[in-house]
Every structure is written in C-alpha cells, then in structure tokens.
Design a protein around this motif. Structure first.
Motif, PDB file in Angstrom:
ATOM      1  N   GLU A 153       0.991   6.834  -6.734  1.00 58.40           N
ATOM      2  CA  GLU A 153      -0.129   7.744  -6.985  1.00 58.40           C
ATOM      3  C   GLU A 153       0.207   9.189  -6.628  1.00 58.40           C
ATOM      4  O   GLU A 153      -0.273  10.111  -7.276  1.00 58.40           O
ATOM      5  N   ARG A 154       1.002   9.389  -5.597  1.00 56.68           N
ATOM      6  CA  ARG A 154       1.205  10.744  -5.071  1.00 56.68           C
ATOM      7  C   ARG A 154       2.441  11.453  -5.610  1.00 56.68           C
ATOM      8  O   ARG A 154       2.362  12.610  -6.030  1.00 56.68           O
ATOM      9  N   VAL A 155       3.577  10.798  -5.579  1.00 59.29           N
ATOM     10  CA  VAL A 155       4.844  11.459  -5.904  1.00 59.29           C
ATOM     11  C   VAL A 155       4.862  12.051  -7.313  1.00 59.29           C
ATOM     12  O   VAL A 155       5.255  13.220  -7.473  1.00 59.29           O
ATOM     13  N   PRO A 156       4.439  11.327  -8.346  1.00 62.98           N
ATOM     14  CA  PRO A 156       4.482  11.933  -9.686  1.00 62.98           C
ATOM     15  C   PRO A 156       3.621  13.199  -9.812  1.00 62.98           C
ATOM     16  O   PRO A 156       3.982  14.131 -10.529  1.00 62.98           O
ATOM     17  N   SER A 179      -3.996   6.269   0.949  1.00 63.50           N
ATOM     18  CA  SER A 179      -3.421   6.818   2.168  1.00 63.50           C
ATOM     19  C   SER A 179      -4.218   6.376   3.395  1.00 63.50           C
ATOM     20  O   SER A 179      -3.642   5.983   4.417  1.00 63.50           O
ATOM     21  N   ASN A 180      -5.539   6.426   3.295  1.00 64.06           N
ATOM     22  CA  ASN A 180      -6.384   5.992   4.414  1.00 64.06           C
ATOM     23  C   ASN A 180      -6.206   4.504   4.689  1.00 64.06           C
ATOM     24  O   ASN A 180      -6.154   4.078   5.845  1.00 64.06           O
ATOM     25  N   SER A 181      -6.118   3.712   3.627  1.00 63.06           N
ATOM     26  CA  SER A 181      -5.932   2.269   3.800  1.00 63.06           C
ATOM     27  C   SER A 181      -4.568   1.979   4.423  1.00 63.06           C
ATOM     28  O   SER A 181      -4.448   1.109   5.295  1.00 63.06           O
ATOM     29  N   PHE A 182      -3.545   2.704   3.984  1.00 63.25           N
ATOM     30  CA  PHE A 182      -2.213   2.551   4.571  1.00 63.25           C
ATOM     31  C   PHE A 182      -2.252   2.903   6.060  1.00 63.25           C
ATOM     32  O   PHE A 182      -1.749   2.154   6.896  1.00 63.25           O
ATOM     33  N   ASP A 183      -2.866   4.030   6.387  1.00 59.82           N
ATOM     34  CA  ASP A 183      -2.977   4.436   7.799  1.00 59.82           C
ATOM     35  C   ASP A 183      -3.688   3.369   8.624  1.00 59.82           C
ATOM     36  O   ASP A 183      -3.336   3.127   9.779  1.00 59.82           O
ATOM     37  N   LEU A 209       0.830  -1.209   0.000  1.00 64.82           N
ATOM     38  CA  LEU A 209       0.000   0.000   0.000  1.00 64.82           C
ATOM     39  C   LEU A 209       0.861   1.254   0.000  1.00 64.82           C
ATOM     40  O   LEU A 209       0.538   2.241  -0.672  1.00 64.82           O
ATOM     41  N   LEU A 210       1.970   1.217   0.733  1.00 65.09           N
ATOM     42  CA  LEU A 210       2.874   2.365   0.774  1.00 65.09           C
ATOM     43  C   LEU A 210       3.452   2.650  -0.610  1.00 65.09           C
ATOM     44  O   LEU A 210       3.474   3.800  -1.065  1.00 65.09           O
ATOM     45  N   VAL A 211       3.909   1.620  -1.292  1.00 66.09           N
ATOM     46  CA  VAL A 211       4.478   1.794  -2.630  1.00 66.09           C
ATOM     47  C   VAL A 211       3.409   2.302  -3.593  1.00 66.09           C
ATOM     48  O   VAL A 211       3.640   3.257  -4.355  1.00 66.09           O
ATOM     49  N   TRP A 212       2.230   1.688  -3.571  1.00 69.57           N
ATOM     50  CA  TRP A 212       1.141   2.094  -4.456  1.00 69.57           C
ATOM     51  C   TRP A 212       0.762   3.549  -4.182  1.00 69.57           C
ATOM     52  O   TRP A 212       0.527   4.331  -5.108  1.00 69.57           O
ATOM     53  N   MET A 213       0.707   3.926  -2.913  1.00 68.78           N
ATOM     54  CA  MET A 213       0.399   5.302  -2.544  1.00 68.78           C
ATOM     55  C   MET A 213       1.464   6.245  -3.113  1.00 68.78           C
ATOM     56  O   MET A 213       1.140   7.304  -3.656  1.00 68.78           O
ATOM     57  N   GLY A 214       2.723   5.860  -3.010  1.00 68.20           N
ATOM     58  CA  GLY A 214       3.796   6.683  -3.563  1.00 68.20           C
ATOM     59  C   GLY A 214       3.686   6.841  -5.060  1.00 68.20           C
ATOM     60  O   GLY A 214       3.904   7.935  -5.597  1.00 68.20           O
TER      61      GLY A 214
END
Length: 145
Positions: free
Chosen positions: A29-32, A59-63, A22-27
């Motif tokens: 989605e967000r970083v680019p 992000s919510n799922s990661f949290d 989830l952290l990688v997937w979130m990154g």
C-alpha cells in the motif's frame, strides 16, 4: 516433541505470519505511492498522516502486533521452556491468535471501533487467563524442590 508443544509452536508461527502479512500488505500500500511520487518522503518522515486511510489502518494494525502479542510470545516461550505445554495452554494460545486475526481483519476493513475493541478485550481476557494458568501451574502448583 509432544503434540501440544508442536501446536503451541504453530500458534506462535501463526501470530508471526499475521505480523509479517500485515507488514507486506502495508508495504504494498505504501511503497508504490512514494515511488510514484504521490507522497513525498518529507511528508512521511515523521508521521503517517500523508498516507491514505487504508495504509494508515494497515500501519496501525501492524503496530498493534507489538502490544498484546509480545505478552503472548513471552507466555508461550515460558511454557515451552518449562517443558509443560498442555492442552490448556494450547487452547488459550489458539484462541488468542484467532482473536488477533479477527482484530486485524476488523482493523483493516470496516474498522468499527466498538467491534474492534470488543475483540481486543476478548483477546486480553484470553491472554490474562493464559498468564493466570501459567502462574498457577509454574509457581503455585509446582512441586517444591
């Protein structure tokens, strides 16, 4: 090392992999979006509202992986520490982790709140049963010294 302890460690590893995935997937989605200038850093410095829905869901799922799973980690490590990982612990741990994957999948796809809540509650029940079993086995049923 007994098979049951290996399987309990595998459940821990699978929960960690879910969190890291989830952290990688979130990154992704967000970083680019920030790098391309679509989202200003000042707009995300305090909250996530500037991100699109998918990034906020991730992000919510990661949290959420730092809520009930923390109690799972403690129970699993306590089980391993006590040297008594049996099939009850393995089955309950496996069910809990499987439900966390389902919960995360609902969270980051349809995000149907009632379905997500039902899966969350099922995971909570399984986790409560794991803790109840540990208390019974380690405190009540354990031979006195």
């Amino acid at each position: 090392m007994p098979l049951t302890e290996k399987l309990l460690i595998l459940a821990i590893v699978l929960q960690v992999l879910l969190t890291m995935g989830l952290l990688v997937w979130m990154g992704v989605e967000r970083v680019p979006r920030v790098a391309r200038g679509e989202i200003a850093v000042r707009d995300i410095a305090v909250d996530r509202d500037a991100y699109p829905l998918k990034a906020r869901l991730l992000s919510n799922s990661f949290d959420n992986q730092f809520q009930l799973p923390v109690l799972f980690y403690v129970a699993a490590l306590l089980t391993l520490w006590s040297g008594g990982a049996g099939w009850v612990e393995v089955v309950l741990a496996g069910q809990f982790v499987a439900l966390r994957y389902v919960h995360a999948a609902v969270h980051v796809t349809t995000n149907r709140v009632y379905r997500r809540f039902a899966v969350y509650c099922a995971g909570l029940v399984v986790l409560a049963l794991l803790w109840l079993w540990l208390v019974l086995r380690l405190v009540i049923l354990a031979p006195s010294v």
